[in-house]
Motif scaffolding. Structure first.
Motif, mmCIF file in Angstrom:
data_model
loop_
_atom_site.group_PDB
_atom_site.id
_atom_site.type_symbol
_atom_site.label_atom_id
_atom_site.label_comp_id
_atom_site.label_asym_id
_atom_site.label_seq_id
_atom_site.Cartn_x
_atom_site.Cartn_y
_atom_site.Cartn_z
ATOM 1 N N LEU A 68 32.171 37.919 45.326
ATOM 2 C CA LEU A 68 32.321 39.346 45.013
ATOM 3 C C LEU A 68 33.266 40.016 45.996
ATOM 4 O O LEU A 68 34.223 40.711 45.610
ATOM 5 N N ALA A 69 33.038 39.801 47.298
ATOM 6 C CA ALA A 69 33.857 40.455 48.315
ATOM 7 C C ALA A 69 35.276 39.900 48.338
ATOM 8 O O ALA A 69 36.257 40.655 48.405
ATOM 9 N N THR A 284 39.809 49.637 39.905
ATOM 10 C CA THR A 284 39.799 48.677 38.795
ATOM 11 C C THR A 284 40.148 47.279 39.288
ATOM 12 O O THR A 284 39.540 46.292 38.858
ATOM 13 N N CYS A 285 41.131 47.185 40.199
ATOM 14 C CA CYS A 285 41.474 45.882 40.768
ATOM 15 C C CYS A 285 40.271 45.266 41.476
ATOM 16 O O CYS A 285 40.021 44.060 41.359
ATOM 17 N N ALA A 286 39.530 46.088 42.220
ATOM 18 C CA ALA A 286 38.358 45.569 42.922
ATOM 19 C C ALA A 286 37.334 45.009 41.939
ATOM 20 O O ALA A 286 36.788 43.914 42.142
ATOM 21 N N LEU A 287 37.084 45.732 40.858
ATOM 22 C CA LEU A 287 36.095 45.290 39.869
ATOM 23 C C LEU A 287 36.557 44.036 39.128
ATOM 24 O O LEU A 287 35.799 43.073 38.974
ATOM 25 N N ILE A 288 37.810 44.041 38.672
ATOM 26 C CA ILE A 288 38.317 42.892 37.911
ATOM 27 C C ILE A 288 38.463 41.674 38.824
ATOM 28 O O ILE A 288 38.162 40.542 38.429
ATOM 29 N N GLY A 289 38.927 41.879 40.064
ATOM 30 C CA GLY A 289 39.071 40.766 40.989
ATOM 31 C C GLY A 289 37.739 40.097 41.287
ATOM 32 O O GLY A 289 37.640 38.859 41.292
ATOM 33 N N ALA A 290 36.715 40.908 41.536
ATOM 34 C CA ALA A 290 35.388 40.350 41.787
ATOM 35 C C ALA A 290 34.864 39.616 40.555
ATOM 36 O O ALA A 290 34.310 38.512 40.654
#
Length: 334
Positions: A68-69, A284-290
């Motif tokens: 996740l991180a 959005t990048c944080a959510l999609i990347g995780a």
């Protein structure tokens, strides 16, 4: 593309729902399938004698937290790099940032006997910064500043150099070969939650700072004189954004090793859905990347059970075709 604020808000909620599904799948699926009742029970009524509870609490929860991180951190770092360099092919993996961090991590583990991610993170920061400076100077064109083509070529060369150095250290250090090998392949397995938790505030602070400068990042596509005329402190914004890239990429490598293409793929996916406004793009990048890294790690456990494919291999299989596609699209502008 979602154009109105309401559409983007609903899209953000959709990304959160996908992330929750990926979290559930990461905790549930693997060589040992965990029933939903046991999954819930491992958190609300933990039984040390239950194998399923033990698997969730001692292995999968730390693994899921790490993915996740790291996924969120690499995605944000990639978005920042593409904005700073105005280069659609920029990412911590392509421009050598991850490789530099990985080489310094292997050096720290080899010569200083550093073991935990919290100890190795400072070595990773140093390596990421070293690689970034090298690529910056190698990517310069006399009289015209940074060249996108030279920057990509410099990143490829620096990556190859640092990976070769790291492989050489691994060969010389046979006693710790297996324990260090995962930094080359990239993996979130075998993480200790007690070692991961101290690094989570670093991710949180870096993500918050990235969101704080999001309005200024929206202006970074303009000419420097225009940005200064609008009151933007260009040098300070670039310095802070570059520091955030080093922190996010370095911490990710210290936790999970050399995982490529997340920082390249995710910003393009996010822009295609939410546009270029960094106030929406970065979260959005944080959510999609995780979500992407969690899904890749879950699939990696299920392909050839009971063996597991390193998650870095899975992201490379997904990212290489997209990189070639982006390179073909960008050749007219680079």
């Amino acid at each position: 593309m979602l154009k109105t604020s309401v559409q983007r808000f609903l899209g953000l909620i959709g990304c959160v729902m996908l992330l929750l599904l990926a979290l559930l799948a990461s905790l549930k699926f693997g060589h040992i399938q965990i029933p939903f009742e046991s999954l819930v029970g491992s958190f609300v009524a933990y039984d040390p004698g239950s194998l399923e509870h033990l698997v969730v609490r001692s292995e999968r929860f730390a693994r899921t937290t790490t993915a996740l991180a790291v996924g969120a951190g690499l995605a944000i770092a990639g978005a920042l790099m593409q904005t700073l360099t105005r280069n659609p092919l920029a990412s911590p993996g392509i421009l050598g940032i991850n490789a530099g961090a990985m080489f310094f991590v292997v050096m720290g583990a080899t010569f200083l006997s550093l073991n935990t991610p919290a100890d190795l993170v400072w070595a990773a920061f140093s390596g990421a910064a070293t690689a970034g400076v090298l690529v910056y100077f190698l990517g310069q064109t006399a009289g015209r500043g940074i060249s996108p083509v030279r920057t990509v070529l410099a990143g490829v060369a620096v990556t190859a150099l640092f990976v070769a150095f790291a492989q050489g250290l691994l060969i010389l250090n046979q006693d710790r070969f297996e324990s260090l090998l995962f930094w080359l392949a990239g993996s979130v397995s075998g993480r200790d939650l007690a070692a991961v938790v101290p690094l989570l505030p670093i991710f949180a602070i870096a993500l918050l700072l990235a969101l704080f400068i999001a309005p200024q990042l929206n202006l970074m596509g303009l000419d420097d004189d225009v940005m200064r005329g609008l009151g933007l402190k260009v040098g300070q914004v670039r310095l802070l954004a570059g520091a955030l890239v080093i922190v996010l990429a370095g911490t990710s490598v210290a936790m999970a090793g050399l995982i490529g293409f997340v920082g390249l793929i995710v910003p393009h996916l996010a822009r295609g859905i939410f546009g270029t406004d960094h106030r929406w793009l970065l979260p959005t990048c944080a959510l999609i990347g995780a979500t992407l890294l969690l899904a890749a790690d879950t699939v990696a456990r299920l392909v050839i059970p009971p063996q597991e494919i390193p998650v870095g291999v899975m992201t490379a299989l997904l990212g290489t075709p997209l990189f070639l596609h982006l390179a073909r699209q960008a050749r007219r502008t680079l």
